[in-house]
Scaffold this active site. Structure first.
Site, PDB file in Angstrom:
ATOM      1  N   CYS A  37      -4.589  -7.768   7.412  1.00  0.00           N
ATOM      2  CA  CYS A  37      -4.503  -9.149   6.939  1.00  0.00           C
ATOM      3  C   CYS A  37      -3.841 -10.109   7.924  1.00  0.00           C
ATOM      4  O   CYS A  37      -4.317 -11.251   8.061  1.00  0.00           O
ATOM      5  CB  CYS A  37      -3.846  -9.217   5.564  1.00  0.00           C
ATOM      6  SG  CYS A  37      -2.436  -8.150   5.313  1.00  0.00           S
TER       7      CYS A  37
ATOM      8  N   ARG B 124      -0.535   4.536   9.904  1.00  0.00           N
ATOM      9  CA  ARG B 124       0.690   4.751   9.127  1.00  0.00           C
ATOM     10  C   ARG B 124       1.292   6.082   9.570  1.00  0.00           C
ATOM     11  O   ARG B 124       0.579   7.078   9.698  1.00  0.00           O
ATOM     12  CB  ARG B 124       0.393   4.823   7.622  1.00  0.00           C
ATOM     13  CG  ARG B 124      -0.459   3.691   7.084  1.00  0.00           C
ATOM     14  CD  ARG B 124       0.337   2.418   6.858  1.00  0.00           C
ATOM     15  NE  ARG B 124      -0.559   1.309   6.544  1.00  0.00           N
ATOM     16  CZ  ARG B 124      -1.104   1.095   5.350  1.00  0.00           C
ATOM     17  NH1 ARG B 124      -0.848   1.915   4.355  1.00  0.00           N
ATOM     18  NH2 ARG B 124      -1.900   0.055   5.149  1.00  0.00           N
TER      19      ARG B 124
ATOM     20  N   GLN C 154     -10.184   1.089   7.098  1.00  0.00           N
ATOM     21  CA  GLN C 154     -10.289   0.448   5.787  1.00  0.00           C
ATOM     22  C   GLN C 154     -11.488  -0.492   5.753  1.00  0.00           C
ATOM     23  O   GLN C 154     -11.741  -1.217   6.718  1.00  0.00           O
ATOM     24  CB  GLN C 154      -9.030  -0.366   5.486  1.00  0.00           C
ATOM     25  CG  GLN C 154      -7.861   0.449   4.994  1.00  0.00           C
ATOM     26  CD  GLN C 154      -6.751  -0.432   4.461  1.00  0.00           C
ATOM     27  OE1 GLN C 154      -6.397  -1.417   5.083  1.00  0.00           O
ATOM     28  NE2 GLN C 154      -6.201  -0.081   3.320  1.00  0.00           N
TER      29      GLN C 154
ATOM     30  N   ASP D 189     -11.940  -3.442   4.784  1.00  0.00           N
ATOM     31  CA  ASP D 189     -11.031  -4.514   4.408  1.00  0.00           C
ATOM     32  C   ASP D 189     -11.751  -5.857   4.359  1.00  0.00           C
ATOM     33  O   ASP D 189     -12.673  -6.097   5.137  1.00  0.00           O
ATOM     34  CB  ASP D 189      -9.903  -4.601   5.438  1.00  0.00           C
ATOM     35  CG  ASP D 189      -8.539  -4.707   4.781  1.00  0.00           C
ATOM     36  OD1 ASP D 189      -8.494  -5.013   3.582  1.00  0.00           O
ATOM     37  OD2 ASP D 189      -7.539  -4.476   5.476  1.00  0.00           O
TER      38      ASP D 189
ATOM     39  N   HIS E 278     -10.721 -10.246   3.468  1.00  0.00           N
ATOM     40  CA  HIS E 278      -9.761 -11.260   3.037  1.00  0.00           C
ATOM     41  C   HIS E 278     -10.510 -12.554   2.786  1.00  0.00           C
ATOM     42  O   HIS E 278     -11.307 -12.991   3.617  1.00  0.00           O
ATOM     43  CB  HIS E 278      -8.664 -11.440   4.084  1.00  0.00           C
ATOM     44  CG  HIS E 278      -7.847 -10.202   4.259  1.00  0.00           C
ATOM     45  ND1 HIS E 278      -8.144  -9.263   5.221  1.00  0.00           N
ATOM     46  CD2 HIS E 278      -6.789  -9.730   3.546  1.00  0.00           C
ATOM     47  CE1 HIS E 278      -7.285  -8.262   5.114  1.00  0.00           C
ATOM     48  NE2 HIS E 278      -6.462  -8.516   4.111  1.00  0.00           N
TER      49      HIS E 278
ATOM     50  N   LYS F 269      -1.984  -6.859  -8.052  1.00  0.00           N
ATOM     51  CA  LYS F 269      -3.303  -6.367  -7.673  1.00  0.00           C
ATOM     52  C   LYS F 269      -4.013  -5.716  -8.852  1.00  0.00           C
ATOM     53  O   LYS F 269      -3.387  -5.297  -9.831  1.00  0.00           O
ATOM     54  CB  LYS F 269      -3.184  -5.361  -6.527  1.00  0.00           C
ATOM     55  CG  LYS F 269      -2.322  -4.152  -6.841  1.00  0.00           C
ATOM     56  CD  LYS F 269      -2.286  -3.180  -5.677  1.00  0.00           C
ATOM     57  CE  LYS F 269      -1.424  -1.964  -6.013  1.00  0.00           C
ATOM     58  NZ  LYS F 269      -1.584  -0.885  -5.035  1.00  0.00           N
TER      59      LYS F 269
ATOM     60  N   HIS G 291      -6.972 -10.291  -1.059  1.00  0.00           N
ATOM     61  CA  HIS G 291      -7.140  -9.091  -0.241  1.00  0.00           C
ATOM     62  C   HIS G 291      -7.959  -8.113  -1.076  1.00  0.00           C
ATOM     63  O   HIS G 291      -7.629  -7.875  -2.238  1.00  0.00           O
ATOM     64  CB  HIS G 291      -5.798  -8.430   0.075  1.00  0.00           C
ATOM     65  CG  HIS G 291      -4.755  -9.347   0.641  1.00  0.00           C
ATOM     66  ND1 HIS G 291      -4.204  -9.173   1.891  1.00  0.00           N
ATOM     67  CD2 HIS G 291      -4.122 -10.426   0.107  1.00  0.00           C
ATOM     68  CE1 HIS G 291      -3.287 -10.100   2.103  1.00  0.00           C
ATOM     69  NE2 HIS G 291      -3.222 -10.877   1.031  1.00  0.00           N
TER      70      HIS G 291
END
Length: 734
Positions: A403, A432, A450, A452, A454, A537, A583
Site C-alpha cells: 500500500c 515477512r 499478494q 493486492d 488499492h 476489515k 485495501h
C-alpha cells in the site's frame, strides 16, 4: 432477588446468589443434566457460579456448543495435567489452555515424554474420569494466594499469578479441597466434574519455551484433543489422517510443484514449472476479472526507504515480523535508533537516553554537532528533525506491504474527482520474517506474492467500491470451488497503541463496512481486535473439503493512511478533499492459496487449473507416430499435454500418469490409429471408451470453459468424467 432471563425469553425471579445449576434444575431438568457451563450476560462461567442481581441473561452451554466444547477442552487439560503429575510427581505445571481442536499443557519435567507414554497417561486420565470428581473453585486474596504459591515453589505459577489481574486469585480442585487432591491456579471456567470432559486422546508432545524465550529451559508441550462423543473423536482422527494424505508439502514434492532450498533460505519458495503453471493461471484469471472491473495493473519495487514505512506506520508497527533494515551507513542506523527512542516518549523534553545517543552520533558527525539536538522541543518535533537528518542517508526495508508504494503512485500526479475511483492492482511480492519454527510449506512463508489492490475514492463512492470488492471476493471463491465461507468484520480492539488514526475515522470505517455487508445480504460476525492497524476489515473465511477454515479475501476500509500521507483530490467545488482508501485482496498470498488448493483438491486439480491436463500414451512403437500426432493436436487446441512414447509397458505409463493426477490419459494403439480415435481414461480409473479426437478436444474445451460444471458426453457412451470438477475431490475425500 435476581431476575433471570432464560433462553426462551421468559424472566423469572430467584433468590440472590442462587447458582446457575440450581436455576437450570428449577426450569428444565433435561437441560440441567446436559449443560456443562453457562453464559451469564455474555461471559462463560461455571454452573456453580452464583447469580447476582438485579437482572442477568442466562444461556446454558452443552458440550456440543462451541463455547461449551472449549470449556470441556480446558477441563480435559487439567485432567491430563493431574494424570502426568500422578505418574511423574516431579512435574512442574506451567500453563494449559484450550486451543482450536483441543488443548495443551506446558510442563517442566526432567523425563522426556514420548508417544510410548501416551497410553499410560490416557489410562490414568480414564481413571480420573470414572471417579467423576467435581471441579471445585475457591478464591484467595492476592496476598494470601501469592504467599501460598511462594511456599509451593513453582516459579511458573508464580509468574502466571503476577500477570493475572484482580484482587483475588482463583484455584480449581478436582474433588473436595484437602490434602492429596490435585489443584491448579486457574481462572476457569470448568465443567461440573471430571466425568463430563468428553472423549479424549493425547496427540503429540513438542518442545516449547516459556513466553517464547529461547534463552530459558525448554519445556515439554503435551497436546491433546477432546470431543463430545467417541464418534466425533473418531471422525476427527479420520479427518487428520485424510489431511496427512492431502498434505501440500508431500503432494507438492510428489507432483513437482515447488521446492525449498536450504541455500536459498527457509520460507522462500522456488516454483517449479508445474507449480508455476498453476500460479500463472490464477494470476491470469484474476487479471481478466479485475481489468473487466476497471482495475489498472502496476508494478512496484521489492524494497523501499525506511521513511516511506515510517510515514505509513508499517515501521516499526510490524518491526518484529520484518526483515532487519538495510542501512546506508552507521550514522543512519544510529539516527534510526534515536528516532525509535523518541517514539516511545509521549511528551516533555528529551530524555537522558536520547541525549546520550545523540552525543555519540554527533561525535562523528560535524554537521549534527554544530546544529545540536532540539532537547526542549516536543517529541513530535524531535521526530520530524531526525527524519530530516535521515533524508541524506537512511535505511531500506524489504517491502512488508504494497500500500505505501501504491500511495506514491497516487501522489505522483494531481487528482481530480473525475479520476476517481482509481483502482490500482498488483501481484506484489512482500516479505515477512516469520520465526523459523513457524515456517512451513506454502502456508507459512517469508516471501510471498499478494493479489493486492488499492482503491482511492471519494467518501460518496465508498459504499459502492466496498460492495464491488465483496462481490469480487464471492466470485473468485466460487470460481475455485470454495463455496462454503463465512464473513467476519474485524473491529478495533481495546488496546489503542496497536492502531493509528482518530477514533472518529474508525467509527466511519466500521459503519461503512457494516452497511455494505448488510446491503449485500451476507450473514456476518463481528470480532473485536481483528482489525488491521490502520482500519477495520471484512474477512472471507472459507472451509475446505475437510471442514478446515482459512482466511482468504480481505476488504479493508482506511481513512487513516490518506491522512498520514496528506492525500488530496480536487472536488467539483474546485477545493481539495481527502480520498478514502480501500485495501483488498481476493486470494491473499498466492503461495498460501495454492497450498490450500493442493489440499482441498488432494492434488487432483480441476481440468482448467491442472498443470498437465492430458497425457498421451502410445501402446507400442507401432503407434508412437500417431501418439505424437494426437499430442500435437491437443497442444494446438491449447491443452497442456504431455507425450509418453517411451518403451515402457502401457500399464506402467498409465500408472505414472495416474500418480501425477493428470485428469485425462489418452491411450493410442494400432486400433486407435486405424480408427483415428483415442481411448480415454481418467485419473480415477474410469474407462470412457474410444472417442473421436475432435470430439474429445471439444469436450475438454467445454469443460474448461465451464470450470468443470459441464463434462459433455455423447449419447449412448460413458461420459468423460473429469474427476476434477470443482466438487468431485471433496466428495471422494470428505
Amino acid at each position: 432477588m435476581v431476575k433471570v432471563q432464560l433462553p426462551d425469553g421468559n424472566v423469572r425471579e430467584f433468590p440472590d446468589g442462587i447458582t446457575a445449576a440450581e436455576v437450570l434444575r428449577a426450569v428444565d431438568s433435561l437441560l440441567a443434566r446436559e449443560a456443562i457451563a453457562v453464559k451469564v450476560n455474555g461471559t462463560v462461567v461455571d454452573l456453580a457460579a452464583p447469580l447476582r442481581g438485579p437482572q442477568v441473561e442466562l444461556v446454558p452451554l452443552r458440550i456440543d456448543d462451541p463455547e461449551g466444547l472449549e470449556v470441556a477442552r480446558h477441563s480435559c487439560a487439567h485432567v491430563m495435567a493431574e494424570a502426568i503429575c500422578d505418574l511423574w510427581p516431579q512435574t512442574k505445571l506451567v500453563y494449559g489452555p484450550a486451543v482450536e481442536n483441543g488443548f495443551y499443557y506446558d510442563i517442566d519435567l526432567d523425563y522426556s515424554l514420548t508417544p510410548e507414554d501416551f497410553a499410560r497417561i490416557e489410562a490414568r486420565m480414564a481413571e480420573i474420569v470414572r471417579e467423576d470428581r467435581p471441579f471445585v473453585r475457591y478464591e484467595l486474596p492476592r496476598a494470601v494466594a501469592m504467599e501460598k504459591l511462594y511456599r509451593e515453589g513453582n516459579e511458573y505459577k508464580i509468574d502466571n499469578a503476577q500477570r493475572a489481574d484482580g484482587d483475588t486469585l482463583s484455584f480449581y480442585v478436582t474433588g473436595e479441597p484437602g490434602p492429596g487432591r490435585f489443584e491448579d491456579l486457574c481462572r476457569g471456567p470448568h465443567v461440573p466434574s471430571t466425568g463430563r470432559i468428553g472423549a479424549f486422546k493425547i496427540m503429540q508432545v513438542a518442545g516449547a519455551y516459556h513466553h517464547g524465550d529461547c534463552s530459558r529451559r525448554m519445556l515439554q508441550r503435551v497436546y491433546g484433543t477432546t470431543w463430545p462423543t467417541p464418534e466425533a473423536l473418531r471422525h476427527y482422527l479420520e479427518m487428520l489422517q485424510e489431511a496427512r494424505r492431502r498434505d501440500h508439502r508431500k503432494l507438492g514434492q510428489e507432483l513437482g510443484l515447488f521446492t525449498v532450498s536450504s541455500l536459498v533460505g527457509p520460507g522462500l519458495i522456488l516454483w517449479k514449472p508445474r507449480g508455476a503453471v498453476i500460479r500463472h493461471i490464477l494470476e491470469e484469471e484474476l487479471r481478466r476479472v479485475l481489468e473487466a472491473h476497471g482495475y489498472q495493473f502496476v508494478y512496484t519495487p521489492h524494497i523501499g526507504r525506511l521513511d516511506l514505512y515510517r510515514a505509513s506506520g508499517h515501521f516499526p508497527y510490524y518491526k518484529e515480523a520484518q526483515y532487519p533494515p538495510l542501512y546506508e551507513s552507521e550514522r543512519a542506523r544510529r539516527l534510526n535508533e534515536l528516532w525509535e527512542l523518541v517514539r516511545q516518549v509521549q511528551e516533555g523534553p528529551a530524555t537522558a537516553a536520547e541525549l546520550e545517543l545523540f552525543e555519540r552520533i554527533a561525535a562523528e558527525c560535524e554537521d549534527l554537532r554544530q546544529e545540536g539536538y532540539p532537547r526542549e522541543a516536543s517529541p513530535q518535533e524531535r521526530q520530524r528533525r531526525i527524519r530530516m537528518w535521515l533524508q541524506a542517508e537512511d535505511g531500506y526495508l524489504l517491502k512488508p506491504m504494497n500500500c505505501p508504494h501504491h500511495i506514491q503512485i497516487y501522489m505522483s500526479e494531481p487528482r481530480s474527482y473525475r479520476d476517481l475511483p482509481l483502482r490500482l492492482a498488483e501481484f506484489g511480492q512482500v516479505y515477512r520474517y516469520e520465526q523459523s519454527g513457524e515456517v512451513g510449506g506454502l502456508t507459512r512463508v517469508r516471501g510471498f506474492c499478494q493479489d493486492d489492490a488499492h482503491i482511492f475514492c471519494t467518501p460518496e463512492q465508498l459504499p459502492e467500491e466496498i460492495g464491488q470488492c465483496v462481490e469480487l471476493s464471492k466470485l473468485v471463491l466460487e470460481m475455485v470451488g470454495l463455496c462454503d465461507y463465512r464473513v467476519r468484520i474485524g473491529l478495533r480492539g481495546p488496546t489503542g497503541d496497536k492502531y493509528i488514526g482518530a477514533p472518529e475515522n474508525w467509527e466511519l470505517a466500521e459503519a461503512a463496512l457494516r452497511s455494505v455487508v448488510r446491503a449485500c445480504g451476507l450473514k456476518y460476525t463481528e470480532e473485536v481486535g481483528e482489525a488491521s492497524f490502520y482500519g477495520p476489515k471484512i474477512d472471507f473465511l472459507a472451509r475446505d473439503c475437510l471442514g478446515r477454515e482459512w482466511q482468504l479475501g480481505t476488504v479493508q476500509c482506511d481513512y487513516n493512511l490518506p491522512e498520514r500521507f496528506s492525500l488530496v483530490y480536487i472536488g467539483a467545488d474546485n477545493l481539495e478533499h481527502r480520498p478514502v482508501m480501500v485495501h483488498r485482496t481476493l486470494l491473499g498470498s498466492l503461495e498460501r492459496f495454492v497450498g490450500i488448493l493442493i489440499e482441498h483438491f488432494a492434488g487432483r486439480f480441476p481440468l482448467w487449473l491442472a498443470p498437465v491436463q492430458v497425457v498421451v500414451c502410445s501402446v507400442s512403437e507401432k503407434s508412437a507416430a500417431y501418439a505424437r500426432q494426437v499430442h500435437q493436436a491437443c497442444r494446438k487446441r491449447g491443452l497442456r499435454a504431455e507425450l509418453d512414447d517411451s518403451a515402457d509397458r502401457i500399464g506402467a505409463k498409465i500408472r505414472r500418469a495416474t500418480l501425477q493426477k493428470t485428469p485425462y490419459i489418452l491411450v493410442v494403439g494400432e486400433r486407435e490409429q486405424s480408427e483415428q480415435t483415442v481411448n480415454v481414461r481418467t485419473r480415477e480409473g474410469v474407462q470412457c471408451g474410444n472417442w473421436a479426437l475432435a470430439r474429445f478436444l471439444a469436450a475438454c474445451a467445454e469443460e474448461i470453459e465451464s470450470r468443470g460444471a459441464v463434462a459433455p458426453a455423447a449419447a449412448g457412451q460413458t461420459a468423460v468424467q473429469s474427476g476434477a470438477g470443482l466438487n468431485a475431490p471433496c466428495r471422494e475425500g470428505g
